[in-house]
Design an enzyme around this catalytic site. Sequence first.
Site, mmCIF file in Angstrom:
data_model
loop_
_atom_site.group_PDB
_atom_site.id
_atom_site.type_symbol
_atom_site.label_atom_id
_atom_site.label_comp_id
_atom_site.label_asym_id
_atom_site.label_seq_id
_atom_site.Cartn_x
_atom_site.Cartn_y
_atom_site.Cartn_z
ATOM 1 N N ARG A 169 30.423 31.649 -39.091
ATOM 2 C CA ARG A 169 30.917 30.304 -38.570
ATOM 3 C C ARG A 169 30.936 29.278 -39.655
ATOM 4 N NH1 ARG A 169 27.310 29.142 -34.087
ATOM 5 N NH2 ARG A 169 26.589 31.186 -34.485
ATOM 6 N N HIS A 208 20.762 34.016 -29.570
ATOM 7 C CA HIS A 208 21.778 33.629 -30.740
ATOM 8 C C HIS A 208 23.304 33.767 -29.945
ATOM 9 C CE1 HIS A 208 24.106 34.117 -34.132
ATOM 10 N NE2 HIS A 208 23.020 34.022 -34.846
#
Length: 633
Positions: free
Chosen positions: A269, A249
């Site tokens: 995000r 990740h």
Amino acid sequence: MAQVERQQWDVVVVGAGGAGLRAAIEARERGARTAVICKSLFGKAHTVMAEGGIAASMGNVNDHDNWQVHFRDTMRGGKFLNQWRMAELHAKEAPDRVWELETWGALFDRTPDGRISQRNFGGHEYPRLAHVGDRTGLELIRTLQQKIVQLQQEDFKEYGDHEARLKVFQECTVTRVLKDGARVSGTFCYERESGRFFVLEAPAVVLATGGIGKSFKTTSNSWEYTGDGHALALLAGAPLLNMEFVQFHPTGMVWPPSVKGILVTESVRGDGGVLRNSEGERFMFDYVPDVFKEKYAESEEEGDRWYEDPDHNRRPPELLPRDEVARAINSEVKAGRGSPHGGVFLDVSTRMPAERIKRRLPSMYHQFKELADVDITAEPMEVGPTCHYVMGGIAVDSDTAATVGVPGLFAAGEVAGGMHGSNRLGGNSLSDLLVFGRRAGLHAAGYASEGGARPVVSQEQIDAAAAEALAPFHAAEGAENPYTLHQELQTTMNDLVGIIRREAEMAEALERLAALRVRAARAGVEGHRQFNPGWHLALDLRNMLLVSECVARAALERTESRGGHTREDRPAMEREWRPVNLLCRPVDPPPADPAADRIVLVRTRTEPIRPDLLALFEKEELAKYLAEEELCE
Ligand code: FAD
């Protein structure tokens, strides 16, 4: 001869995360007497850590969304190596599974007009993740747990016994899947607190044990992720698929050292957070690969406009699939443009008002405040890649979740391979757990009810499993410390088979793993079987070493870069590799010498993608992924 309690069930589900609980509910509703067994407390499985949401094309926020778009995004994210039938079933069935959760009591966040809200995530064309703040996994598990209690209450009314048809064995570990000839006959288990052994006899076993992250030093995964189900399947004779694909990740915490690796959810995000390097540049614009160029914004202005007007602008490159973002961060740090603690900056503070940050990302706010003394409403976070998810897993039939060659053995959730190809899109795991957990429970119950003689668990197998489990108490002089071995394993995998891979390093990793296996055969512990974490780790080491060998061997074999497998010496995604699956099979019989290889690697061809599914893509796009002979076909 080991005297152990034996209990008879129709279906045993190993694991009480989202996949295991959904499988157990289905099996019990189909009439199978079902046992669930898990290492942690009931309700504490790794799934509770899931933050961002569950992907399902309900189209609540953008009504252009549908299962075909979700299917396309999933295949693109997986670089077309996904078991396409799984991706199809997943995209089609995920909305029903989310609705079902709601009817069972899940309280999702809402849109202003009262529908289940959906948020943006990397690789998903439309806002698709149903969510509960950034604590979606907790709500999912709470709901499934509540459903199980409801079923137990029904059984109490009918049988006077809550556990007559559905029982949870919590804080217990399975160390072996038992067999009668070729078919499954049950599981060998121990209670973690008392060390007591017991056997659950059953014609059908569902493995839903989650992932493998604890084999790596920097990981977002919890203590449970020691690859047990992967190893249990292999030891029972079922192959693993494409184990080279491990997802790093892009955004784990990098500071302070004690919390390194803990996840910073992609929702940051999705909700507008941006990545910057030490020079203040939004560097992701420099890292959009050719296959995605048409779909991502070329300028910051366009990327920013997309949040308000997604139909007329392209999405910002911070929302590329995870493998792309993780590699980009790695490159920035390597080029000397990293943050003070070896990551990059992730900023929401300049993008959203403080109140909105606290409402949309409450866990992130508290996580950084408490663990790193950083106020994310006022300053950027420092983040870097962390081992997060394994796309590789037990090879399964797409429709039934049955494993290959071991009748009665099923697998679902993160432990199963195929669904996500070479890279999973965020949010596609929670939906995978529900879609394939349900299917595994359905087919396990069906298999168990087929009739015929129940398989028999032999005393010989029980004795062998008990002796294996007790071996760490009988280690000779010069016993090895399991904690030291675990640390060395984690360093080996992190440094030599990590986010960027090189041929010589992977070969070295295999040598180090062989040496660690020899030492692990002498792993010794002191004390008693009563709650003894050193003993538990000594048993987990067998699994982590076996799974790590699979990852390293498959990674060395696949001489290209694709999704979660990046080779510095073979940086391109090569179309000839698209139709190739790598299966890890156990050496049969298992070698007595612990230094010897225990895995045979076999190349198989992927099943051709069904024409009507291929027709969902433009020909030019397919030409970027499919091998020459596939295009001709
Ligand atoms: P788990 O939930 O891990 O359950 C495994 C179970 O198996 C546990 O009960 C464990 O005790 C048991 N078990 C293991 N070994 C044994 C054994 N030997 N004997 C008995 N029991 C055993 N995915 C998304 O889709 N959306 C997200 O927002 C998201 N956020 C995430 C955030 C974090 C921090 C992390 C780490 C992952 C996230 N993921 C997310 C991924 C997702 O959470 C996992 O892939 C998923 O929860 C795995 O579920 P599972 O049911 O397969 O296994």
